[in-house]
Design a protein around this motif. Structure first.
Motif, short mmCIF file in Angstrom:
data_model
loop_
_atom_site.label_atom_id
_atom_site.label_comp_id
_atom_site.label_asym_id
_atom_site.label_seq_id
_atom_site.Cartn_x
_atom_site.Cartn_y
_atom_site.Cartn_z
N UNK A 148 -0.74 -5.06 -7.78
CA UNK A 148 -0.37 -3.88 -7.00
C UNK A 148 -1.60 -3.00 -6.76
N UNK A 149 -2.39 -2.78 -7.80
CA UNK A 149 -3.61 -1.96 -7.67
C UNK A 149 -4.55 -2.56 -6.63
N UNK A 150 -4.66 -3.89 -6.65
CA UNK A 150 -5.58 -4.57 -5.74
C UNK A 150 -4.97 -4.76 -4.35
N UNK B 185 0.82 -1.21 0.00
CA UNK B 185 0.00 0.00 0.00
C UNK B 185 0.86 1.27 0.00
N UNK B 186 1.86 1.29 0.89
CA UNK B 186 2.61 2.54 1.06
C UNK B 186 3.45 2.90 -0.15
N UNK B 187 4.02 1.87 -0.76
CA UNK B 187 4.94 2.12 -1.86
C UNK B 187 4.22 2.05 -3.21
N UNK B 188 2.90 1.86 -3.16
CA UNK B 188 2.17 1.56 -4.38
C UNK B 188 2.46 2.49 -5.57
N UNK B 189 2.37 3.80 -5.42
CA UNK B 189 2.58 4.65 -6.62
C UNK B 189 3.97 4.47 -7.22
N UNK B 190 4.98 4.38 -6.35
CA UNK B 190 6.36 4.24 -6.84
C UNK B 190 6.55 2.91 -7.59
N UNK B 191 6.00 1.83 -7.00
CA UNK B 191 6.15 0.51 -7.64
C UNK B 191 5.36 0.44 -8.95
N UNK B 192 4.13 0.99 -8.93
CA UNK B 192 3.34 1.00 -10.16
C UNK B 192 4.06 1.73 -11.28
N UNK B 193 4.70 2.86 -10.93
CA UNK B 193 5.44 3.62 -11.95
C UNK B 193 6.55 2.77 -12.54
N UNK B 194 7.24 1.99 -11.69
CA UNK B 194 8.33 1.14 -12.20
C UNK B 194 7.80 0.02 -13.08
N UNK B 195 6.69 -0.59 -12.68
CA UNK B 195 6.11 -1.67 -13.49
C UNK B 195 5.68 -1.13 -14.86
N UNK C 140 3.41 -8.76 -16.74
CA UNK C 140 3.63 -7.47 -16.06
C UNK C 140 2.29 -6.79 -15.76
N UNK C 141 1.32 -6.96 -16.68
CA UNK C 141 -0.01 -6.40 -16.41
C UNK C 141 -0.64 -7.08 -15.20
N UNK C 142 -0.36 -8.37 -15.05
CA UNK C 142 -0.84 -9.09 -13.86
C UNK C 142 -0.25 -8.48 -12.58
N UNK C 143 1.04 -8.12 -12.64
CA UNK C 143 1.68 -7.50 -11.46
C UNK C 143 1.08 -6.12 -11.21
N UNK C 144 0.81 -5.40 -12.28
CA UNK C 144 0.17 -4.09 -12.16
C UNK C 144 -1.18 -4.22 -11.44
N UNK C 145 -1.99 -5.21 -11.91
CA UNK C 145 -3.30 -5.41 -11.26
C UNK C 145 -3.14 -5.85 -9.81
N UNK D 68 3.00 -12.46 -2.65
CA UNK D 68 2.39 -12.80 -3.94
C UNK D 68 3.07 -12.02 -5.09
N UNK D 69 3.30 -10.72 -4.85
CA UNK D 69 3.99 -9.90 -5.87
C UNK D 69 5.39 -10.47 -6.15
N UNK D 70 6.08 -10.87 -5.09
CA UNK D 70 7.44 -11.40 -5.26
C UNK D 70 7.42 -12.70 -6.07
N UNK D 71 6.40 -13.53 -5.85
CA UNK D 71 6.29 -14.76 -6.64
C UNK D 71 6.06 -14.42 -8.12
#
Lengths: 90, 90, 90, 90
Positions: free
Chosen positions: D29-31, C5-15, D22-27, D37-40
């Protein structure tokens, strides 16, 4: 007091096995073994090195982070862990 | 006749240096050095191992693929190279 | 509640940046770019992936291990960390 | 004329699959999925990236080195291969 005390015999055995594998590569080079063979031995040493490193990382995490009640000490162990992660993920 | 003949002294020197680094880790474990120190030494051995492996791969490519006029021989050297790539990219 | 949650915007930008890099590779393939160029782009994506993964690992370590007072919770976060280390050091 | 022409559809399919991951990781993160789970998912993308890179390397070796009769051309393809090996073994 370092965590390596507890795991010392196990880790020493792994380091010595690795040294033995390198001596195998030394002998293969002296005997002018085919380089495909040398490359296979190098891949095997790499696997053993990675296994040893994963074990030291896990031990470090357990004894300098997870089992540490003092928050400052725990953060110190954690900072060392982060340094290691950065080195290996570069 | 293997390509490792030509590069033998250089490669042997690198393998022996690596063995020396592992002996340093052995001594550090015996002396109960902090594990952050052990992890730094392991990272340094990993770097040296990768450098040695890259050198053997390059030598192999040069002497068993690039400089080989006979097409069958070249494909044999190439097949060994592909096996190595697969091992390292897994 | 997850640390992401906390790092979400930064991580989303990287993805999303990574996705953009992959789209670059897609375009290079469509345009039949030289494969040396494709390989350089792949190496660059790999670097970005490793950087992102190191960041998620560090965040996980901080928020699920270092800053957790409850010992059971800390060990749960640590066990997940160990699973990740094993995956990456294989 | 580049080797990527022949393998184009297969490579494009792999790049698009990677983009989907990568879109799966994006989703995720959003969720606000758990970071374990993200690391996997990141580890799985890494595996797919390595597989794609190994395939491009193999194709390059085959079409720009092994099957090239002209010695100058072969050495050019080989020099590109060596550059790639150095990047990945650092």
């Amino acid at each position: 007091m370092s965590h390596t005390i507890h795991q010392k015999p196990k880790l020493l055995a792994r380091v010595r096995r690795l040294k033995g594998q390198l001596e195998g590569i030394e002998r293969a080079l002296e005997a002018e073994a085919p380089c495909a063979e040398i490359l296979r031995q190098l891949a095997s040493v790499r696997g053993a090195m990675n296994g040893l490193t994963a074990e030291v990382m896990e031990d470090h995490l357990r004894e300098h982070v997870l089992e540490v009640e003092d928050e400052d000490e725990r953060h110190k162990g954690g900072a060392e862990m982060i340094e290691v992660i950065r080195t290996y993920m570069k």
